[in-house]
Motif scaffolding. Structure first.
Motif, PDB file in Angstrom:
ATOM      1  N   SER A   4       0.794  -1.309  -0.069  1.00 15.29           N
ATOM      2  CA  SER A   4       0.153  -0.080  -0.030  1.00 15.29           C
ATOM      3  C   SER A   4       1.072   1.105   0.025  1.00 15.29           C
ATOM      4  O   SER A   4       1.922   1.125   0.560  1.00 15.29           O
ATOM      5  CB  SER A   4      -0.957  -0.107   1.415  1.00 15.29           C
ATOM      6  N   ALA A 233      -5.629   0.072   4.024  1.00 19.89           N
ATOM      7  CA  ALA A 233      -4.565  -0.441   3.042  1.00 19.89           C
ATOM      8  C   ALA A 233      -5.037  -0.742   1.749  1.00 19.89           C
ATOM      9  O   ALA A 233      -4.477  -0.613   0.663  1.00 19.89           O
ATOM     10  CB  ALA A 233      -3.998  -1.594   3.972  1.00 19.89           C
ATOM     11  N   SER A 236      -5.470   2.073  -0.545  1.00 17.13           N
ATOM     12  CA  SER A 236      -4.163   2.627  -0.723  1.00 17.13           C
ATOM     13  C   SER A 236      -3.585   1.895  -1.798  1.00 17.13           C
ATOM     14  O   SER A 236      -2.405   2.578  -2.353  1.00 17.13           O
ATOM     15  CB  SER A 236      -3.470   2.808   0.586  1.00 17.13           C
ATOM     16  N   ARG A 237      -4.124   0.891  -2.298  1.00 19.37           N
ATOM     17  CA  ARG A 237      -3.414   0.091  -3.284  1.00 19.37           C
ATOM     18  C   ARG A 237      -3.803   0.650  -4.942  1.00 19.37           C
ATOM     19  O   ARG A 237      -4.715   1.375  -4.984  1.00 19.37           O
ATOM     20  CB  ARG A 237      -3.714  -1.523  -3.084  1.00 19.37           C
TER      21      ARG A 237
END
Length: 278
Positions: A4, A233, A236-237
């Motif tokens: 991430s 997470a 945020s990828r």
């Protein structure tokens, strides 16, 4: 190795259904801590003696964490309320990058004991609400360069013991998952990533305490922060991470987090619905 980008949510705008308390609030606060803007659509305008928090106190918590937030009092079942929430988010923050489908109704009655009214409530909030919020926000997602849909719903587990335990609730939650997987396919060429997230274990929320076993059940549940960290997470990828039904601990493991003791639950936490022992 971290999958991430910790700065990916800075300045991004999230619209979330629910979020006054529990998992939704934890996700919103964590996103605010990473610099996100959050618009909450929830019904909780006034405090409930049985449940902590309102949509207004949620906004205060998000802003205290470092984010920006706006409250929209409304019902995800009502088209006019959802349209107003989407318009408010876009006007307040200049667009919408992320939809988090968090609002959900739970009823674990079997078929013989579930009234049509309760059946309708679950379908309307869970699967229909997910469809309504996402479809209404779609023009803004198409305009974003970080478009994400995250739905708090389970992997499609077709084991008979889950299919038969509470079919109406199962249908409403699997409906949320199937819609989200459908959007991952439908909008793949548009760069809109769509994923589901579900906890491995029960989470210590008011729903668990009030409906699923009280303080004893809460003691064997992890805190909402595990879902918050996993949600941040996933959001945020990169956009090619799409069409997945994630379990929270797997997301964290992919980012190198394997010590789950800070999230509580003891040595033998209770597995959540639709999750079987590994």
């Amino acid at each position: 190795m971290t999958q991430s980008d910790p700065g990916a949510l800075q300045g991004r705008t999230i619209i979330m259904s629910g979020g006054s308390r529990g998992i939704g609030l934890a996700i919103a606060v964590a996103a605010g801590r990473h610099g996100a803007n959050v618009a909450l659509l929830a019904k909780t305008d006034q405090p409930d003696p049985r449940l902590p928090g309102t949509v207004h106190t949620a906004v205060e918590e998000i802003e205290a964490a470092g984010g920006k937030a706006v409250a929209v009092v409304g019902d995800v079942r009502k088209e006019e309320d959802v349209a107003r929430a989407v318009a408010t988010a876009a006007e307040h923050f200049g667009g919408i990058d992320i939809v988090v489908n968090n609002a959900s109704a739970l009823n674990t009655a079997g078929t013989a004991d579930l009234t049509p009214k309760r059946y309708d409530l679950m379908q309307q909030i869970n699967s229909r609400g997910t469809f309504l919020l996402t479809s209404t926000a779609l023009p803004h997602l198409r305009a974003s360069d970080h478009a994400r849909i995250l739905t708090l719903s389970p992997p499609i587990n077709l084991a008979p013991h889950w299919l038969g335990r509470f079919p109406a609730y199962m249908l409403s939650k699997y409906g949320m998952s199937l819609l989200t997987l459908g959007w991952a396919a439908e909008f793949a060429d548009a760069g809109i990533a769509a994923n589901c997230l579900w906890p491995q274990t029960t989470i210590a929320t008011a729903a668990v305490i009030n409906l699923l076993g009280g303080e004893q059940a809460a003691a064997r549940s992890r805190t909402p922060e595990i879902m918050a960290d996993a949600a941040v997470a996933v959001l945020s990828r990169p956009a090619h991470v799409t069409g997945r039904t994630f379990i929270d601990i797997d997301v964290l493991a992919e980012d190198g987090i394997t010590d789950l003791s800070p999230y509580g639950g003891g040595d033998d936490p209770e597995l959540d619905f639709f999750v079987d022992p590994s």
